[in-house]
Write an enzyme that holds these catalytic residues in place. Structure first.
Site, mmCIF file in Angstrom:
data_model
loop_
_atom_site.group_PDB
_atom_site.id
_atom_site.type_symbol
_atom_site.label_atom_id
_atom_site.label_comp_id
_atom_site.label_asym_id
_atom_site.label_seq_id
_atom_site.Cartn_x
_atom_site.Cartn_y
_atom_site.Cartn_z
ATOM 1 N N LYS A 1 0.850 -1.185 0.000
ATOM 2 C CA LYS A 1 0.000 0.000 0.000
ATOM 3 C C LYS A 1 0.887 1.236 0.000
ATOM 4 O O LYS A 1 1.467 1.614 1.001
ATOM 5 C CB LYS A 1 -0.938 0.048 1.212
ATOM 6 C CG LYS A 1 -2.086 1.019 0.905
ATOM 7 C CD LYS A 1 -2.678 1.716 2.090
ATOM 8 C CE LYS A 1 -1.887 2.841 2.665
ATOM 9 N NZ LYS A 1 -1.759 4.049 1.827
ATOM 10 N N GLU B 1 9.595 0.988 10.864
ATOM 11 C CA GLU B 1 10.696 1.944 10.686
ATOM 12 C C GLU B 1 10.078 3.324 10.833
ATOM 13 O O GLU B 1 9.333 3.766 9.963
ATOM 14 C CB GLU B 1 11.332 1.731 9.301
ATOM 15 C CG GLU B 1 12.775 2.166 9.225
ATOM 16 C CD GLU B 1 12.909 3.600 8.800
ATOM 17 O OE1 GLU B 1 12.935 4.478 9.717
ATOM 18 O OE2 GLU B 1 13.000 3.863 7.601
ATOM 19 N N CYS C 1 13.633 10.387 7.784
ATOM 20 C CA CYS C 1 13.523 10.010 9.193
ATOM 21 C C CYS C 1 14.846 10.148 9.947
ATOM 22 O O CYS C 1 14.844 10.311 11.154
ATOM 23 C CB CYS C 1 12.990 8.593 9.296
ATOM 24 S SG CYS C 1 13.878 7.444 8.243
HETATM 25 P P1 ADP Z 1 3.023 10.837 7.765
HETATM 26 O O1 ADP Z 1 4.494 10.633 7.690
HETATM 27 O O2 ADP Z 1 2.491 11.817 6.784
HETATM 28 O O3 ADP Z 1 2.497 11.013 9.168
HETATM 29 P P2 ADP Z 1 1.964 8.241 8.002
HETATM 30 O O4 ADP Z 1 3.017 7.684 8.845
HETATM 31 O O5 ADP Z 1 0.652 8.534 8.638
HETATM 32 O O6 ADP Z 1 2.449 9.499 7.245
HETATM 33 O O7 ADP Z 1 1.706 7.307 6.750
HETATM 34 C C1 ADP Z 1 2.608 6.370 6.236
HETATM 35 C C2 ADP Z 1 1.787 5.281 5.590
HETATM 36 O O8 ADP Z 1 0.904 4.714 6.543
HETATM 37 C C3 ADP Z 1 0.897 5.736 4.435
HETATM 38 O O9 ADP Z 1 0.889 4.726 3.439
HETATM 39 C C4 ADP Z 1 -0.455 5.864 5.088
HETATM 40 O O10 ADP Z 1 -1.525 5.717 4.195
HETATM 41 C C5 ADP Z 1 -0.428 4.707 6.057
HETATM 42 N N1 ADP Z 1 -1.352 4.821 7.189
HETATM 43 C C6 ADP Z 1 -1.778 5.946 7.812
HETATM 44 N N2 ADP Z 1 -2.618 5.655 8.828
HETATM 45 C C7 ADP Z 1 -2.731 4.297 8.857
HETATM 46 C C8 ADP Z 1 -3.447 3.363 9.675
HETATM 47 N N3 ADP Z 1 -4.221 3.773 10.672
HETATM 48 N N4 ADP Z 1 -3.311 2.049 9.408
HETATM 49 C C9 ADP Z 1 -2.513 1.618 8.404
HETATM 50 N N5 ADP Z 1 -1.825 2.436 7.595
HETATM 51 C C10 ADP Z 1 -1.922 3.767 7.817
#
Ligand code: ADP
Length: 505
Positions: free
Chosen positions: A203, A278, A312
Site C-alpha cells: 500500500k 521503521e 527520518c
Molecule cells: P506521515 O508521515 O504523513 O504522518 P503516516 O506515517 O501517517 O504518514 O503514513 C505512512 C503510511 O501509513 C501511508 O501509506 C499511510 O496511508 C499509512 N497509514 C496511515 N494511517 C494508517 C493506519 N491507521 N493504518 C494503516 N496504515 C496507515
C-alpha cells in the site's frame, strides 16, 4: 473510473508537467491509474478514485483507484493463493535471483523516467530522486544474490536425533509505504520480501503512489508471476487499516511516522502478526571544535535539507560546542542562504517544495512554535513568494533541548542549533530524546569518535559524514524509532520463519 474527490476538469495537461523524459508524459497521459491485483490492473470495486498532486505547482498529476477493505481483501486473497501454491517460493532459487536481477535491469533502463516522475509527485530534487532510483537498483541487485544462499543448519545437540532447521517464507507480507521517496521505500521492502520467497500486498502512501505503480508494471515485465506482488492504492485509515487487520496477512512491514506506527502495532495485535516498524527520528549531529568545520557546516546543511528535510534520519538537532557556537551558526546561515530553492526538476535546485499541503502547514506551524517558544530564526523561517509548498531552509539558534522544536519530528528543512559544554554533556543531550534512529559526530580525535559511537543510543552512528546508508548494512533504531531493522541480512531474517525438524535415529 469515477472520481469521487476532484472534478476531472481539474486535471492539468498530463504532458506539460515539465518532465523531459517522454516516458513520464506517456505514463501520465492515461491519467486514471488502476491498481494491481492478481497480475491485472483493476479499478476500485466502488469505482472511486482520488487525485494525486504535484507539490511544485499544486496541479493534479493523475487519479488513482481508491481501495477500500473489499479491494484489500481481494489483493490479500490473490497474494495468499500465490503464497500457498508455491508459484514463487517453489521456483528454483536461481530463477528467483534472475527475476530480481531483471527488475534491477528494468529500473536501470527506466531510471531517468522514474526519477522525474518521483520528482513531480513528491517535490524532491532531481538529484535526490536519481539517487533514490539508484538505491532501489542496488537493493534489487543485493537481494537478488540472496535466494541461492539462504539455508538452515544442522544441530548436533542430541546424538539420538537428526535435528535441522529450514528457512521458510512467512507467506503474505503487507508493506505500508511512506510518501518520502516511494521508489526507494518500495524497493527497501519488496527486494527482501521477494528474495525470501514471500508474496506481498503493497500500500503506497496516498500522496505519492505513482512510481510504485510504475514499479508494478516493471515487476510484471520482469516475469514475476501474477499475484506475487499486489499494489492497492488508498488511504491509511481505510486501506492501510484493512491490510493491517487482515487475518491472512502474516507480517506488516511499515515505514512512516511514530504516531501511525503505534496505531499499526495496536491494530496488528489482534492477529498477532509479525510487525516491523521503521519510524521517526530526531538525529543529533554533534560538532566538536577539533573537526573540519567547513566540511561539518556543508554536511550539516545537507543533513537537514536532504529530501527537502523529509527524511527520518536527518540531523535536525545540531549540537555545537559552546565556544564554536557563534561561528558555526553564522557559517551555516551563509551556506543556507546560498542554497537555491525552486523547481525540483531544475538541475541547479538545492531545495524543492514539501510533499503536500498538510505537510507544508505542519512545518509552518512548527516554525511558529519555535518562535513562540523563544528560539531565534537565524535564517529562513518564511516561504518564498511563489506557488507550491516551499519553505526556505530554516535555522533556529538559542534552542534548548527541551523545546518542542528539539523534541518533536518536524519533517521539514528546519534545524535547531543547541550548545553543549563537553563530551558528557553532548552524550547526555544527544541521547535525551524519544527517538534513537541515528546520530552523527564531527571530530578528528579518533578515540573520541569511537567513544561517542559507543555512547550514543542510536541505530546508526556517522562519524564525519551524515545520512549514509548501505544496502548491505542493517538500519533500525532504538526507542520510539521502530521495531526490528531493515537492510542487509536483517531483512532476510525478519521475513522468514525458522522451522526446527527432529528425526529420531
Ligand atoms: P506521515 O508521515 O504523513 O504522518 P503516516 O506515517 O501517517 O504518514 O503514513 C505512512 C503510511 O501509513 C501511508 O501509506 C499511510 O496511508 C499509512 N497509514 C496511515 N494511517 C494508517 C493506519 N491507521 N493504518 C494503516 N496504515 C496507515
Amino acid at each position: 473510473m469515477n472520481s469521487t474527490v476532484i472534478d476531472r476538469a481539474d486535471v492539468a495537461d498530463p504532458a506539460s508537467h515539465g518532465a523531459t523524459e517522454p516516458g513520464v508524459a506517456a505514463f501520465l497521459r492515461s491519467s486514471d491509474r488502476p491498481m494491481l491485483v492478481d497480475g491485472k490492473w483493476v479499478e476500485a470495486s466502488s469505482g472511486a478514485a482520488f487525485a494525486v498532486g504535484n507539490p511544485t505547482n499544486e496541479t493534479i498529476l493523475a487519479h488513482v483507484a481508491q481501495a477500500d477493505a473489499q479491494d484489500v481483501a481481494a489483493a490479500v486473497a490473490a497474494a495468499r493463493r500465490a503464497a500457498d501454491d508455491g508459484r514463487w517460493s517453489g521456483l528454483h532459487p536461481a530463477q528467483r535471483s534472475l527475476i530480481l536481477n531483471r527488475v534491477a535491469d528494468l529500473l536501470e533502463r527506466d531510471s531517468e523516467m522514474l526519477a522525474q516522475l518521483e520528482t513531480l509527485n513528491n517535490g524532491m530534487t532531481i538529484h535526490v530522486t536519481r539517487g533514490l532510483v539508484q538505491y532501489a537498483i542496488s537493493l534489487f541487485r543485493y537481494y537478488a544474490g540472496w535466494p541461492t544462499k539462504i539455508h538452515g543448519a544442522t544441530n548436533p545437540g542430541d546424538p539420538s536425533m537428526l535435528n535441522y532447521t529450514l528457512k521458510e517464507p512467512l507467506g503474505v507480507v503487507g508493506a505500508i509505504l511512506p510518501w518520502n521517496g516511494s521508489i526507494g521505500a518500495s524497493a527497501m521492502k519488496l527486494a527482501p520480501i521477494l528474495a525470501t520467497g514471500n508474496c506481498a500486498v503493497v500500500k503506497p502512501a496516498e500522496q505519492a503512489p505513482l512510481t510504485v505503480l510504475r514499479l508494478g508494471e516493471l515487476l510484471l515485465e520482469a516475469g514475476l508471476p501474477d499475484g506475487v506482488v499486489n499494489i492497492v492504492t488508498g488511504f491509511g485509515p481505510e486501506a492501510g487499516k484493512a491490510l493491517t487487520e487482515h487475518s491472512d496477512v502474516d507480517c506488516i512491514a511499515f515505514t512512516g511516522s511514530t504516531a501511525t506506527g503505534k496505531q499499526i502495532l495496536a491494530a496488528s495485535a489482534g492477529t498477532l502478526k509479525r510487525t516491523i516498524l521503521e519510524l521517526g527520528g530526531k538525529t543529533p549531529n554533534i560538532i566538536f571544535p577539533d573537526a573540519d568545520i567547513d566540511a561539518a557546516v556543508q554536511t550539516a546543511l545537507f543533513g537537514f535539507t536532504y529530501m527537502n528535510g523529509q527524511g527520518c534520519a536527518l540531523g535536525t538537532r545540531i549540537f555545537v560546542q559552546r565556544d564554536l557556537y557563534e561561528e558555526f551558526s553564522a557559517k551555516l546561515s551563509v551556506a543556507a542562504k546560498a542554497m537555491t530553492v525552486g523547481d525540483p526538476l531544475d538541475e541547479s535546485t538545492g531545495l524543492g517544495p514539501l510533499g503536500f499541503r498538510a505537510q507544508y502547514d505542519r512545518v509552518n506551524k512548527y516554525i511558529g512554535i519555535g518562535r513562540d517558544g523563544g528560539a531565534t530564526v537565524a535564517h529562513g523561517g518564511d516561504n518564498p513568494d511563489r506557488k507550491g509548498y516551499f519553505v526556505r531552509p530554516t535555522i533556529f539558534t538559542g534552542v534548548t533541548n527541551d523545546m518542542r522544536i528539539a523534541r518533536e519530528e518536524i519533517f521539514g528543512p528546519v534545524a535547531s542549533l543547541i550548545a553543549f559544554d563537553d563530551e558528557d554533556d553532548a552524550v547526555f543531550q544527544g541521547n535525551d530524546s524519544d527517538y534513537g534512529l541515528a546520530a552523527a559526530v564531527w571530530t578528528n580525535d579518533i578515540t573520541r569518535a569511537h567513544r561517542m559511537a559507543g555512547r550514543l543510543k542510536a541505530g546508526t552512528v556517522w562519524v564525519n559524514t551524515m545520512a549514509w546508508l548501505d544496502v548491505s548494512c542493517p538500519f533500525g533504531g532504538y526507542k520510539q524509532s521502530g521495531l526490528g531493522s531493515e537492510l542487509g541480512p536483517d531483512s532476510i531474517d525478519q521475513f522468514m520463519q525458522t522451522k526446527a525438524v527432529f528425526v529420531k535415529l
